[in-house]
Structure formats: structure tokens, C-alpha cells
Design a protein around this motif. Structure first.
Motif, short mmCIF file in Angstrom:
data_model
loop_
_atom_site.label_atom_id
_atom_site.label_comp_id
_atom_site.label_asym_id
_atom_site.label_seq_id
_atom_site.Cartn_x
_atom_site.Cartn_y
_atom_site.Cartn_z
N GLU A 117 1.08 -1.33 -0.46
CA GLU A 117 0.21 0.13 -0.18
C GLU A 117 0.70 1.54 -0.11
O GLU A 117 0.35 2.49 -0.12
N VAL A 120 0.33 3.33 -3.21
CA VAL A 120 -0.88 4.23 -3.18
C VAL A 120 -0.46 5.71 -2.03
O VAL A 120 -0.73 6.15 -2.79
N TRP A 121 0.17 5.10 -1.47
CA TRP A 121 0.13 6.52 -0.54
C TRP A 121 1.36 6.86 -0.84
O TRP A 121 1.05 8.78 -1.22
N LEU A 124 -0.64 9.59 -3.58
CA LEU A 124 -2.13 9.94 -3.47
C LEU A 124 -1.47 10.98 -2.80
O LEU A 124 -1.81 12.40 -3.29
N THR A 152 -9.94 7.62 -7.31
CA THR A 152 -7.92 6.51 -7.04
C THR A 152 -7.49 6.19 -6.29
O THR A 152 -7.19 4.82 -6.62
N ALA A 153 -7.94 6.42 -5.38
CA ALA A 153 -7.63 6.20 -3.89
C ALA A 153 -8.58 4.68 -4.18
O ALA A 153 -7.91 3.14 -4.00
N GLY A 205 -12.15 11.04 -0.77
CA GLY A 205 -10.68 10.08 -0.09
C GLY A 205 -9.85 9.59 0.37
O GLY A 205 -9.73 8.82 1.31
N VAL A 209 -8.37 6.40 2.82
CA VAL A 209 -7.01 6.15 2.78
C VAL A 209 -7.04 5.51 4.70
O VAL A 209 -6.27 4.62 5.08
N TRP A 212 -9.03 1.88 5.49
CA TRP A 212 -7.97 1.12 5.19
C TRP A 212 -7.65 0.02 6.31
O TRP A 212 -7.24 -0.87 6.30
#
Length: 269
Positions: A117, A120-121, A124, A152-153, A205, A209, A212
Motif C-alpha cells: 500500500e 498508493v500513499w 496520492l 483513485t484511492a 478520499g 485511505v 484501509w
């Protein structure tokens, strides 16, 4: 994760943040317009701007005066051209976004480690820095940034959930987005003057996040955002730079709270 690998990962993340942060000034300049106005499409001299990413410099201004009292191609100060041929600056420099994005990405790498992940961070984080910058300048959270940020997240986290060794749950990310978005929507209905609809969209968004890593992380990130906003507003009142009814941009604090919750959630996962 061994110490050497950890430091290397943090260094790479910081370099990534610095490189992407250098591309944010032009986008910040173009998006930073009051609500109801179209995004900027030209520099202050009227030359069309090419693209959205890059330094806030205009090549076409290199051989022409840069506005009233500003520098020219051979002048100095803001608006003066540099030796790179990029032309004079028409907006804020890159030092702040480069530094902030590099620090944010480095902190995320330190907290997340080698879990998937992290990618991803890191993708973003620059968008979060850009959103905070624009909201601080003009109290506006552009739809072309907030809505794609949430989509997107969720999409990237959905792919990450298929990769081994991840530490979160996509279902909770989706529910977190819906829950936080709904919560902010209620606040918007109760007090539209104090909570903009852009904050509601951004909350989608942020909830994704935070969600998660679970509901405690959602709660922590949400409370941290309100605490940061309250401290900032209180400091302005004490400094007599604002009154109790003065409107302040909340997006940066929503993002700061999400960042805080995400760091703690990633570290403890």
C-alpha cells in the motif's frame, strides 16, 4: 525490514516526493482561483500556459516585460528570467511543495515499510499537498482534484488488496469513504457557511485511505483534522487576525488529520 533497506526506502520516497513536488507549482497557480471562476489558462502577461504540471514559469515572457514594475529577462527579483531559459516566475516557487511533499512521502515510507500500500500513499500524497495548497490560497477544493482523488484511492487500494502482505481491508476503505463523506455532508447541511461542499468530496478520499487500516484509524484521523482546524482558528483569534465568524479553509486540516491517522495506522498495522 533491515535498517539499511529501511533507510534506502525512505530516501527513495523522499526523492520521489521532491521530484513530484517540483511539478506542483503550475497546477497550484492554475487551480488557485476564487469559486465560480474558470481555471487560469494564461500567465499574468496573457501568454497561454502549456500543461498543468511543471514550474510556475512562462517561456513566452522571457523576452517581454513581466507586468507593471516587474522584472524582465535581464532583471532580478520575482518575474525575472533565470539562466535555464524557462522564463520569469509567475507564481510561488517550488521550494515549499518540494520540501513538504518530500517530507510527507518520507514519513509515509517510514511508517508503512515495504507493504504494497506504500505505492498508493506515494501516488496520492502529491495530490493531497496540491489540494491543501489551493485551499489555503483561495478556500476552494477543485472538483477535478477531490473526486478523482477518492476514485483513485479506492481503485488503487482495490488492486493492492489482491497483493500479498498488504495490511488493510478494501471493504473497510469503501465503507470509511462513505461514512466520512456522509458525516461531512451532514455538517454541510447543518452549517453550509462553516463547511464547504468541497470538504464533503474530499472527505470521501480521506475516509478511503483511513478506512484501509480500520475504524479506529478513521476516528483518529477525523478527530485530528478537527483538532488541527480548531487550533489554527484559535491561534488566529488570539493573534487578532480573525474573528470567531471568520471563514478559514478546512481542507488542509482535513488532509493533515488524514495524514496523521494514516501514519499511526500504518505504523501500528
Amino acid at each position: 525490514m533491515t535498517g539499511g533497506l529501511e533507510y534506502a526506502l525512505i530516501a527513495v520516497a523522499a526523492l520521489w516526493g521532491a521530484a513530484v513536488g517540483a511539478l506542483l507549482p503550475r497546477a497550484a497557480h492554475r487551480f488557485a482561483v476564487p469559486a465560480g471562476e474558470e481555471w487560469r489558462s494564461a500567465c499574468p502577461q496573457g501568454h497561454p500556459l502549456a500543461g498543468w504540471l511543471g514550474p510556475a514559469r512562462c517561456r513566452a515572457c522571457r523576452e517581454t516585460p513581466y507586468g507593471t514594475g516587474a522584472g524582465t529577462a535581464s532583471g532580478t527579483g520575482e518575474g525575472a528570467a533565470d539562466d535555464t531559459g524557462a522564463g520569469p516566475a509567475y507564481g510561488a516557487g517550488a521550494a515549499v511543495p518540494v520540501t513538504v511533499t518530500a517530507l510527507v512521502c518520507a514519513a509515509l515510507a517510514a511508517a508503512t515499510g515495504t507493504r504494497p500500500e506504500l505505492a498508493v500513499w506515494l501516488l496520492l500524497a502529491p495530490a493531497g499537498v496540491l489540494l491543501a495548497t489551493v485551499d489555503f490560497r483561495v478556500q476552494r477544493l477543485p472538483d477535478p482534484l477531490t473526486l478523482p482523488f477518492a476514485a483513485t484511492a479506492l481503485a488503487l487500494l482495490g488492486l493492492t488488496a489482491l497483493v500479498p502482505e498488504h495490511a488493510g481491508e478494501w471493504t473497510t476503505a469503501l465503507l470509511g469513504a462513505l461514512a466520512l463523506g456522509a458525516g461531512y455532508f451532514v455538517l454541510f447541511l447543518i452549517n453550509p457557511a462553516g463547511m464547504g461542499f468541497g470538504d464533503v468530496k474530499l472527505a470521501l478520499g480521506a475516509g478511503a485511505v483511513l478506512g484501509w487500516y480500520g475504524w479506529p484509524t478513521v476516528l483518529l484521523g477525523t478527530l485530528a483534522g478537527f483538532l488541527c482546524g480548531a487550533l489554527y482558528g484559535g491561534a488566529l483569534v488570539v493573534a487578532r487576525k480573525a474573528g470567531r465568524k471568520t471563514s478559514i479553509p478546512f481542507g488542509p486540516f482535513l488532509i493533515s488529520g488524514a495524514f496523521t491517522g494514516l501514519l499511526i495506522g500504518a505504523y501500528t498495522a
